[in-house]
Design a protein around this motif. Structure first.
Motif, PDB file in Angstrom:
ATOM      1  N   THR A  64      78.746  34.586  99.011  1.00 47.32           N
ATOM      2  CA  THR A  64      77.362  34.327  99.375  1.00 47.32           C
ATOM      3  C   THR A  64      76.769  33.363  98.357  1.00 47.32           C
ATOM      4  O   THR A  64      77.137  33.393  97.175  1.00 47.32           O
ATOM      5  CB  THR A  64      76.530  35.624  99.442  1.00 47.32           C
ATOM      6  N   LYS A  82      69.244  39.253 102.612  1.00 44.47           N
ATOM      7  CA  LYS A  82      70.478  39.158 103.404  1.00 44.47           C
ATOM      8  C   LYS A  82      71.386  38.024 102.974  1.00 44.47           C
ATOM      9  O   LYS A  82      72.586  38.068 103.235  1.00 44.47           O
ATOM     10  CB  LYS A  82      70.129  39.020 104.883  1.00 44.47           C
ATOM     11  N   GLY A  87      71.674  41.636  97.745  1.00 41.90           N
ATOM     12  CA  GLY A  87      71.422  42.204  99.064  1.00 41.90           C
ATOM     13  C   GLY A  87      72.696  42.540  99.805  1.00 41.90           C
ATOM     14  O   GLY A  87      72.803  43.594 100.447  1.00 41.90           O
ATOM     15  N   ARG A  88      73.696  41.665  99.728  1.00 44.61           N
ATOM     16  CA  ARG A  88      74.938  41.899 100.468  1.00 44.61           C
ATOM     17  C   ARG A  88      75.794  42.989  99.816  1.00 44.61           C
ATOM     18  O   ARG A  88      76.539  43.687 100.507  1.00 44.61           O
ATOM     19  CB  ARG A  88      75.714  40.597 100.596  1.00 44.61           C
ATOM     20  N   GLU A  91      74.148  46.050 101.145  1.00 45.63           N
ATOM     21  CA  GLU A  91      74.447  46.144 102.571  1.00 45.63           C
ATOM     22  C   GLU A  91      75.871  46.657 102.795  1.00 45.63           C
ATOM     23  O   GLU A  91      76.140  47.392 103.752  1.00 45.63           O
ATOM     24  CB  GLU A  91      74.274  44.777 103.229  1.00 45.63           C
ATOM     25  N   THR A 117      67.253  49.203 102.514  1.00 46.55           N
ATOM     26  CA  THR A 117      68.555  49.118 103.171  1.00 46.55           C
ATOM     27  C   THR A 117      69.185  50.490 103.386  1.00 46.55           C
ATOM     28  O   THR A 117      69.703  50.794 104.477  1.00 46.55           O
ATOM     29  CB  THR A 117      69.510  48.241 102.345  1.00 46.55           C
TER      30      THR A 117
END
Length: 357
Positions: A64, A82, A87-88, A91, A117
């Motif tokens: 990312t 995202k 964030g990932r 996630e 999340t």
């Protein structure tokens, strides 16, 4: 035995990829059953992995481009989450691709993204930030909340105590951790109504929750070693933590200045070096790195942004221990036991426990 992967926000922290990868590699040597999901810039991660073949063989890279900066406000981080490494990584926990996430990035952003999340566990209203602090005793003390919630009611404090005790049983191995509420005095009449109500609840429920509860403790007792879990609201906890850290730095700097003030002092330093080395090791924040967001549907651990590789390794080791010992399931079990107890809820404390029919 197959264990869930640990997602590493490789871009988090003051030095980013190099330190995060070095720390993960050190942790991998101690916990060789774990595999890792390294989240961030693939080119930079692959370059860092060249020096760590053992970690490379047990890791997968999730590329990312986006990074949450230290200056980003939580609201800004949420909008960009995202496409970012932080964030990932979180996630991945939600989707089941990892069992836990570790990040050295922006604390406010990490809290906001984690809560949105993963959401809170059933029976928990708010997650809390918990950390291990050194003491004069045999075990470290767990303190929460350290900044996630500036205002807390009695219900929140009771939930923090339950979560802290479950974490303490994992971290210290003590079957019945000694839990205290942080207050301005130890007398039952001291403190706010929220503190007194929470104390009344915990006294009635402690025997069902595998903890020892005996009321209040004061700030000067936090690191004495006679308590395992200190519970407070996030505002007070953050202030107390900064005071403890500042005092530790003050003592270390005072000793350094004193030992360098004259030739006699320098000779004294050489004589006392084993003792000062022990003090340095005990006060080094890298040796206690890894604050945990408790109460979420998944494990998220915050590494200090300035942590070195050894500090990151400790944060990853904390994460591995929480996964190995199923701390989330332990908290759920304690909440279930609380729901089955027969004590009466103090007047004004709604929602924690209805009187059993």
């Amino acid at each position: 035995m197959s264990l869930p992967r640990i997602a590493i926000d490789a871009m988090g922290g003051d030095e980013g990829v190099r330190v995060m990868i070095e720390g993960a590699a050190l942790a991998r040597r101690r916990h060789d059953r774990f595999k890792f999901l390294l989240v961030g810039d693939e080119v930079r991660i692959k370059a860092a992995l060249e020096n760590h073949p053992n970690l490379r063989a047990s890791s997968e890279i999730l590329h990312t481009d986006g990074v949450i900066s230290g200056e980003d406000k939580p609201s800004q981080a949420l909008r960009r989450a995202k496409g970012t490494s932080m964030g990932r990584a979180i996630e991945a926990v939600k989707l089941g691709h990892a069992g836990a996430a570790v990040s050295g990035g922006n604390t406010g952003a990490l809290m906001a993204i984690s809560k949105l999340t993963l959401r809170t566990m059933p029976g928990i209203d708010r997650p809390a930030l918990a950390a291990l602090l050194p003491t004069l005793g045999d075990n470290d003390v767990i303190m929460l909340d350290l900044g996630a919630n500036t205002e807390c009611d009695s219900r929140n404090l009771v939930q923090f105590a339950i979560m802290g005790a479950a974490y303490s049983r994992v971290a210290t191995g003590r079957a019945e951790p000694r839990v205290r509420l942080l207050n301005i005095g130890t007398e039952e009449t001291k403190g706010t109504e929220e503190l007194r109500d929470a104390a009344a609840v915990l006294k009635g429920a402690a025997e069902n929750l595998a903890m020892s509860f005996d009321g209040f403790t004061e700030a000067d007792k936090i690191c004495r070693g006679d308590v395992d879990v200190v519970v407070t609201d996030g505002f007070t906890g953050n202030v107390a933590l900064k005071a403890v850290e500042g005092t530790a730095r003050f003592v270390a700097d005072l000793l350094r200045r004193g030992f360098s003030s004259s030739l006699r002092s320098k000779i004294g330093f050489l004589i006392s070096k084993p003792a000062t080395d022990l003090l340095k090791h005990h006060l080094d924040p890298n040796n206690h790195n890894g604050a945990v967001f408790l109460g979420l549907n998944g494990i998220v651990v915050k590494s200090h942004g300035s942590a070195n590789a050894a500090g990151v390794a400790n944060a990853v080791a904390v994460t591995a221990r929480l996964l190995e010992e199923n701390v989330t399931e332990r908290i759920s079990a304690d909440l279930a036991r609380l729901g089955g107890s027969t004590w009466r809820m103090p007047k004004g404390l709604t929602g924690v426990q209805e009187e059993r029919a």
